[in-house]
Design a protein around this motif. Structure first.
Motif, PDB file in Angstrom:
ATOM      1  N   SER A 322       0.847  -1.197   0.000  1.00 44.24           N
ATOM      2  CA  SER A 322       0.000   0.000   0.000  1.00 44.24           C
ATOM      3  C   SER A 322       0.879   1.243   0.000  1.00 44.24           C
ATOM      4  O   SER A 322       2.105   1.165   0.133  1.00 44.24           O
ATOM      5  N   LEU A 411      -9.465  -6.114  -8.413  1.00 42.99           N
ATOM      6  CA  LEU A 411      -9.505  -4.659  -8.271  1.00 42.99           C
ATOM      7  C   LEU A 411      -8.526  -4.019  -9.253  1.00 42.99           C
ATOM      8  O   LEU A 411      -7.551  -4.628  -9.681  1.00 42.99           O
ATOM      9  N   VAL A 413      -6.969  -0.991  -8.454  1.00 47.73           N
ATOM     10  CA  VAL A 413      -5.916  -0.460  -7.575  1.00 47.73           C
ATOM     11  C   VAL A 413      -5.560  -1.566  -6.588  1.00 47.73           C
ATOM     12  O   VAL A 413      -6.306  -1.852  -5.654  1.00 47.73           O
ATOM     13  N   ARG A 414      -4.408  -2.195  -6.820  1.00 47.29           N
ATOM     14  CA  ARG A 414      -4.047  -3.392  -6.053  1.00 47.29           C
ATOM     15  C   ARG A 414      -2.843  -3.148  -5.141  1.00 47.29           C
ATOM     16  O   ARG A 414      -2.110  -4.078  -4.797  1.00 47.29           O
ATOM     17  N   GLN A 415      -2.634  -1.916  -4.751  1.00 44.23           N
ATOM     18  CA  GLN A 415      -1.581  -1.575  -3.782  1.00 44.23           C
ATOM     19  C   GLN A 415      -2.214  -1.666  -2.390  1.00 44.23           C
ATOM     20  O   GLN A 415      -2.780  -0.687  -1.883  1.00 44.23           O
ATOM     21  N   ARG A 416      -2.149  -2.860  -1.774  1.00 46.67           N
ATOM     22  CA  ARG A 416      -2.929  -3.106  -0.567  1.00 46.67           C
ATOM     23  C   ARG A 416      -2.190  -3.921   0.493  1.00 46.67           C
ATOM     24  O   ARG A 416      -2.713  -4.121   1.583  1.00 46.67           O
ATOM     25  N   VAL A 485       0.750   6.056  -7.272  1.00 44.68           N
ATOM     26  CA  VAL A 485       0.259   5.624  -5.963  1.00 44.68           C
ATOM     27  C   VAL A 485       1.278   5.911  -4.863  1.00 44.68           C
ATOM     28  O   VAL A 485       0.926   6.337  -3.767  1.00 44.68           O
ATOM     29  N   VAL A 505      -5.074   9.114  -7.483  1.00 44.83           N
ATOM     30  CA  VAL A 505      -5.559   7.733  -7.559  1.00 44.83           C
ATOM     31  C   VAL A 505      -6.950   7.637  -6.941  1.00 44.83           C
ATOM     32  O   VAL A 505      -7.214   8.200  -5.880  1.00 44.83           O
ATOM     33  N   ALA A 507      -9.219   4.698  -5.597  1.00 43.59           N
ATOM     34  CA  ALA A 507      -9.280   3.275  -5.280  1.00 43.59           C
ATOM     35  C   ALA A 507     -10.693   2.761  -5.472  1.00 43.59           C
ATOM     36  O   ALA A 507     -11.675   3.471  -5.211  1.00 43.59           O
ATOM     37  N   ASP A 508     -10.816   1.510  -5.947  1.00 43.70           N
ATOM     38  CA  ASP A 508     -12.145   0.956  -6.169  1.00 43.70           C
ATOM     39  C   ASP A 508     -12.669   0.175  -4.972  1.00 43.70           C
ATOM     40  O   ASP A 508     -13.783  -0.361  -5.021  1.00 43.70           O
TER      41      ASP A 508
END
Length: 518
Positions: A322, A411, A413-416, A485, A505, A507-508
């Motif tokens: 993230s 998703l 946005v996959r910075q998690r 991001v 960004v 995020a979804d």
């Protein structure tokens, strides 16, 4: 002298280079003894970063001047190609003003040449100054030796051509930069005003601006754009072009013009040209020779590509760190997979996110505290590492792994994650890596059937590169963009003096507060 060219706002010291017939005559008449006598004083007036290179050049020439009229003409041709590298024309060489002093012209020319050469070969800034953790293999070139050898062999132009990356990733992105600069010079595209979501089949006053934008970037053909001119309806042809735009920008491909798509449409051609310039700089930092078999993870796009025999043969979606727990830029060897891995939880995650929840939480998640005080999660269906871990050597506890949480791969946005890389279809990918050795593949499959923790070596070292590229050329030859991001574009742009205004960004889905996986 400071110059600002190409709209990039890059300010650097310009080193005056003698040119033209008058300057050439001056160069031919330089007295070596006069030149050598004044060398130290002249070199001391150069920027500190270039002094050592210039001194080394003249050590290699025995103190003899090197610039002739013919060599100056070649250098002028070389300098004219700066724009294809997204480097401001004139920031390294100024061919307009002639040097008034023939002795300083020689050294200033050499300083300009080695400065430009080093930028092409290694980049303008040191990567460690703009990223908190950057451990890649840097490109390194002996610029003074290369310059003097090229001059001696009359191969000056060819030598400069070898300095910047020559792989397709760089050259195609360079061509993309030139294209976005042409769009900018032609006036760019109409601004797309943010507003309510545009649903398929709806009509909207912003449709003409959308059509012009999609034509400019090639998502919609010029013929289709002509056919749709003046139309306010969001019809099927336009929806297909929007999906193409969404794919290039890593957005959900639903054909709807919601907040995330509208933000990406809000970027100007100049914004995107500058973003490409930043990514060309990142590529210049890197060592040119690459392992023919390697795994590359683009953390900005959250995509992994497996290369074999120098060609991309497989790609997966991944989940990466993230914005608060960024995946660093690393290059490390990988040589084993662990089937059914337990997870020894990093102390920081254990203290912040696990231990405060009490023993009931640990028991429910197959966790315990070992004799050394570490929280360990047992292998099994609840394991945060899933059914396979790809071990990287000396990687700051950063590795690739499976995950029981599959939904995040859907998703945009996959910075998690907490910094590690979660791999979609990880077990299948492990099998692909082990296929060359049937015995090792059988060992892995047996472990998967028995659910026993088993380390399986690959029998060879595979390089893993964790990269941050927000602009790159996709498999269809199109420039693809991702939003910043990690805010690394912003930091690099500041270091280079480039003004950027990139979309924020969207995020979804929010990050699950109960997601404790690395």
């Amino acid at each position: 002298m400071n110059r600002r060219e190409l709209g990039l706002g890059v300010a650097t010291t310009t080193l005056t280079l003698a040119a033209g017939s008058s300057a050439a005559a001056q160069q031919r008449s330089v007295d070596p003894q006069v030149f050598i006598a004044g060398f130290d004083a002249q070199a001391a007036r150069l920027p500190a970063a270039v002094q050592a290179d210039v001194r080394k050049v003249y050590e290699l020439t025995g103190g003899k001047p090197i610039w002739t009229a013919d060599r100056l003409r070649v250098l002028q041709e070389v300098a004219a190609g700066a724009e294809r590298h997204a480097l401001p024309v004139g920031d390294f060489f100024d061919f307009v003003g002639l040097a008034a002093d023939r002795e300083t012209a020689e050294i200033r020319t050499t300083a300009a040449a080695v400065t430009y050469a080093r930028v092409l070969a290694e980049g303008r800034v040191r990567p460690e100054t703009v990223e908190e953790l950057w451990e890649m293999q840097k490109n390194s070139v002996d610029i003074p030796r290369g310059l003097t050898d090229a001059v001696s062999a009359n191969r000056l132009s060819q030598w400069f051509d070898t300095l910047a990356p020559t792989d397709l990733g760089y050259t195609n992105l360079s061509a993309g930069y030139a294209r976005y600069r042409r769009i900018t010079r032609a006036g760019g595209w109409p601004a797309f005003r943010p507003g309510p979501t545009i649903e398929p089949g709806a009509s909207d006053a912003r449709i003409p601006a959308l059509v012009a934008r999609l034509v400019a970037e090639g998502d919609l053909t010029a013929a289709a754009g002509e056919r749709l001119k003046g139309n306010l309806a969001y019809g099927s042809d336009l929806q297909q072009a929007v999906r193409s735009f969404q794919v290039r920008h890593g957005l959900g491909t639903d054909g709807r013009l919601g907040p995330a798509t509208q933000r990406s449409l809000g970027a100007s051609a100049e914004d995107r040209a500058r973003q490409i310039a930043l990514n060309l700089e990142r590529r210049r930092w890197l060592k040119r020779e690459l392992q023919p078999e390697r795994i590359e993870v683009n953390t900005a796009a959250a995509i992994m590509v497996y290369w074999k025999d120098g060609k991309p043969v497989h790609s997966n979606r991944v989940v990466v760190g993230s914005s608060e727990n960024q995946t660093p830029s690393l290059e490390k060897p990988f040589a084993s997979v662990v089937a059914n891995p337990p997870w020894t939880v990093p102390m920081g995650i254990a203290r912040r996110e696990i231990l405060p929840k009490g023993p009931g939480y640990l028991a429910a998640n197959d966790m315990y505290v070992n004799s050394d005080g570490w929280v360990v999660q047992r292998a099994g269906p609840r394991s945060s590492l899933g059914y396979v871990k790809f071990e990287l050597r000396d990687s700051y506890a950063i590795f690739l792994h499976d995950t029981p949480s599959k939904a995040a791969f859907n998703l945009s946005v996959r910075q998690r994650s907490h910094g590690c890389v979660r791999v979609q279809n990880a077990v299948e990918f492990a099998r692909l890596l082990l296929q060359p050795d049937p015995a090792k593949l059988a060992q892995f499959d047996t472990a998967q059937d028995s659910r026993e923790t088993t380390r399986v070596t690959t029998g060879r070292e595979i390089g893993v590169r964790l990269l941050y590229w927000t602009a790159f050329v996709d498999g269809q030859g199109r420039v693809a963009f991702r939003e910043d991001v990690y805010q690394r574009d912003a930091k690099l742009a500041q270091a280079l003096g480039i003004a950027v205004n990139l979309p924020r960004v969207v995020a979804d889905a929010p990050i699950d507060p109960n997601d404790i996986a690395p």
